[in-house]
Enzyme design. Structure first.
Site, PDB file in Angstrom:
ATOM      1  N   ASN A   4       0.873  -1.187  -0.257  1.00  4.18           N
ATOM      2  CA  ASN A   4      -0.083   0.194  -0.069  1.00  4.18           C
ATOM      3  C   ASN A   4       0.842   1.318   0.042  1.00  4.18           C
ATOM      4  O   ASN A   4       1.444   1.462   1.095  1.00  4.18           O
ATOM      5  CB  ASN A   4      -0.839   0.006   1.159  1.00  4.18           C
ATOM      6  CG  ASN A   4      -1.899   1.157   1.270  1.00  4.18           C
ATOM      7  OD1 ASN A   4      -1.869   1.937   0.586  1.00  4.18           O
ATOM      8  ND2 ASN A   4      -2.722   1.063   2.324  1.00  4.18           N
ATOM      9  N   ARG A  61      -2.618  -1.833  -3.414  1.00  3.60           N
ATOM     10  CA  ARG A  61      -3.983  -1.187  -3.133  1.00  3.60           C
ATOM     11  C   ARG A  61      -3.771   0.034  -4.080  1.00  3.60           C
ATOM     12  O   ARG A  61      -2.733   0.872  -3.879  1.00  3.60           O
ATOM     13  CB  ARG A  61      -3.973  -0.743  -1.891  1.00  3.60           C
ATOM     14  CG  ARG A  61      -5.112   0.220  -1.567  1.00  3.60           C
ATOM     15  CD  ARG A  61      -4.718   0.959  -0.141  1.00  3.60           C
ATOM     16  NE  ARG A  61      -6.014   1.855   0.222  1.00  3.60           N
ATOM     17  CZ  ARG A  61      -5.778   3.149   0.411  1.00  3.60           C
ATOM     18  NH1 ARG A  61      -4.750   3.600   0.846  1.00  3.60           N
ATOM     19  NH2 ARG A  61      -6.820   3.904   0.502  1.00  3.60           N
ATOM     20  N   HIS A  82     -12.695   3.354  -0.040  1.00  2.84           N
ATOM     21  CA  HIS A  82     -12.776   2.502   0.997  1.00  2.84           C
ATOM     22  C   HIS A  82     -13.632   1.276   0.622  1.00  2.84           C
ATOM     23  O   HIS A  82     -14.000   0.502   1.451  1.00  2.84           O
ATOM     24  CB  HIS A  82     -13.607   2.941   2.498  1.00  2.84           C
ATOM     25  CG  HIS A  82     -12.951   4.005   3.292  1.00  2.84           C
ATOM     26  ND1 HIS A  82     -13.620   5.028   3.683  1.00  2.84           N
ATOM     27  CD2 HIS A  82     -11.633   4.421   3.470  1.00  2.84           C
ATOM     28  CE1 HIS A  82     -12.834   6.111   4.341  1.00  2.84           C
ATOM     29  NE2 HIS A  82     -11.625   5.376   4.125  1.00  2.84           N
ATOM     30  N   ARG A 115     -11.164  16.546   6.928  1.00  2.00           N
ATOM     31  CA  ARG A 115     -11.781  17.003   5.872  1.00  2.00           C
ATOM     32  C   ARG A 115     -13.143  17.336   5.963  1.00  2.00           C
ATOM     33  O   ARG A 115     -13.791  16.894   7.173  1.00  2.00           O
ATOM     34  CB  ARG A 115     -12.015  15.615   4.614  1.00  2.00           C
ATOM     35  CG  ARG A 115     -10.956  15.158   4.104  1.00  2.00           C
ATOM     36  CD  ARG A 115     -10.824  13.913   3.280  1.00  2.00           C
ATOM     37  NE  ARG A 115      -9.892  13.128   4.044  1.00  2.00           N
ATOM     38  CZ  ARG A 115      -9.799  11.644   3.885  1.00  2.00           C
ATOM     39  NH1 ARG A 115     -10.820  10.928   3.081  1.00  2.00           N
ATOM     40  NH2 ARG A 115      -8.914  10.763   4.396  1.00  2.00           N
ATOM     41  N   GLU A 129      -8.662  -4.875   5.173  1.00  2.00           N
ATOM     42  CA  GLU A 129      -8.466  -4.383   3.901  1.00  2.00           C
ATOM     43  C   GLU A 129      -7.534  -5.087   3.119  1.00  2.00           C
ATOM     44  O   GLU A 129      -7.536  -5.537   1.906  1.00  2.00           O
ATOM     45  CB  GLU A 129      -8.222  -2.928   3.794  1.00  2.00           C
ATOM     46  CG  GLU A 129      -9.449  -2.113   4.242  1.00  2.00           C
ATOM     47  CD  GLU A 129      -9.060  -0.635   4.405  1.00  2.00           C
ATOM     48  OE1 GLU A 129      -9.518  -0.040   3.334  1.00  2.00           O
ATOM     49  OE2 GLU A 129      -8.855  -0.258   5.372  1.00  2.00           O
TER      50      GLU A 129
END
Ligand code: AMP
Length: 400
Positions: free
Chosen positions: A7, A90, A178, A240, A385
């Site tokens: 990743n 990823r 996600h 965010r 994940e």
């Protein structure tokens, strides 16, 4: 079969080596500060951590160091790179070029390059890492996209109301992120619900962490999700802003005297829990400030819970029913207080949380925190994940 999951971020690279026969993590680690001062690797194996500090100019240097750790005589886990059957990457954005995990041949590499601009902070780093892996280890490389699980969204859910030809020319629409997490926890929820002979058609998955998103999963497929063209949209997050009126952005830019680039950075890095509370982007710090009576921290918390509740309402309508809500991610898994605030007073929708059990439920495993009389199951499921990336990589490699 051993699969290496990587990743890559712009200055980081996380990895896990997974034995697919038993789906166990053999070792894992992370490289930090690639291309900047202070670069180092932390390699974890058999409960021990090995840290090596070393200048690393780019992702090739970083990946070479990962391979040195994996094959190290003292603390390595494999004797040679040939033991790695495949590398699963990823990748944040697929654009419209990919809808599933993909084996990366020359054509796929070109497609990846053509969409790099869609996620300028993430995709170029994945490309750099992919090129390094291809040059250093001779095995298949597979990309698994954060957006792929959401590719089943119907057009009515994923298009913005901009002129259709502009959407066609730019690929600008809602993609969602996600995806590997929403996929993993929705599949785990379906397994659990089936084992109890309970309905499992309509599931809402709430991935709540530094970045947060909510997905409506109907019959195992995503029908809507809260993030958009980028991971800025939807819920208020750590830093965010989430959903905001597009015209307000121009007004803010004028007020702050910022360019569009600076504005995007501001909306991604200075807003959310951090901006509203003035305390922190971290949920634990927010909760501590609330205990100390900080009203703006409480406001950020209330905005978060309120927005999650609104998504639960609207996605129940989108799916024409609701069987289960899943909480996952750092906050969803470890924050009983947000689960209670989200589910409070929703008895009219058949949602009843067991407040006492929710507070003391064990962590790190699937737990059912719904009250006995709840029509809707409320589950907490630790996400994984990396395992989804490894499983999809294995599937692609087996089909070659
Ligand atoms: P993630 O991005 O999924 O790693 O989640 C990070 C977020 O989870 C941060 O806001 C943390 O404060 C929050 N978090 C992690 N552990 C806990 C905990 N024990 N209780 C509450 N929040 C937590």
């Amino acid at each position: 079969m051993k699969i290496l999951v990587v990743n890559a971020g712009s200055s980081s690279l996380k990895y896990q080596l997974i034995e697919m026969d038993n789906e166990e993590v053999i070792c894992k680690g992370g490289v930090e500060c690639i291309g900047i001062e202070g670069s180092k690797i932390s390699h974890k194996v058999n409960g021990k951590e090995y840290v090596i500090e070393k200048p690393l100019a780019n992702h090739t240097d970083a990946f070479n160091l990962v391979m040195e750790c994996l094959t190290n005589k003292e603390y390595g886990s494999i004797s040679s790179p040939e033991e790695i059957s495949a590398i699963g990457h990823r990748v944040v954005h697929s654009g419209e070029a990919f809808t599933t995990a993909a084996y990366i041949d020359d054509k796929a590499m070109k497609d990846l390059e053509s969409i790099a601009h869609l996620a300028p902070l993430h995709n170029p780093a994945s490309l750099a890492c992919l090129k390094s892996c291809k040059s250093i280890v001779d095995c298949p490389n597979v990309c698994v996209f954060d957006t792929a699980f959401h590719s089943t969204m119907p057009k009515k859910a994923k298009l913005y109301a901009i002129p259709y030809e502009d959407y066609e020319a730019t690929q600008i629409r809602k993609y969602g992120f996600h995806g590997t997490s929403h996929k993993f926890v929705s599949q785990e929820a379906i397994k659990y619900l089936k084992s109890k002979n309970l309905p499992y058609s309509n599931i809402i998955t709430c991935h709540l962490g530094n970045g947060s998103s909510i997905t409506a999963v109907k019959d195992g497929k995503c029908v809507d999700t809260s993030m958009g063209m980028t991971p800025l949209d939807g819920l208020i997050m750590g830093t965010r802003c989430g959903c905001i009126d597009a015209a307000a952005v121009e007004m803010l830019a004028e007020f702050k005297n910022m360019s569009t680039k600076e504005m995007t950075n501001y909306l991604n890095k200075k807003c959310g829990f951090l901006g509203v509370s003035g305390v922190s982007s971290d949920f634990r710090a927010l909760c501590k400030a609330i205990e100390e009576g900080n009203e703006r921290a409480k406001l950020a918390f209330d905005m978060f819970a309120y927005q999650i509740r609104k998504y639960i309402g609207s996605y129940s309508v989108a799916m024409e029913g609701l069987d289960c809500i899943v909480f996952t991610g750092g906050i969803g898994e470890n924050g009983p207080v947000i689960r209670e605030a989200v589910c409070d007073n929703l008895g009219f929708m058949g949602i009843e949380i067991d407040k006492e059990y929710n507070k003391k439920a064990p962590r790190g495993e699937l737990v059912d925190v719904s009250a006995k009389n709840s029509k809707v199951k409320i589950l907490v499921i630790p996400t994984n994940e990396e395992l989804v990336i490894a499983r999809e990589t294995e599937e692609v490699v087996k089909s070659l």
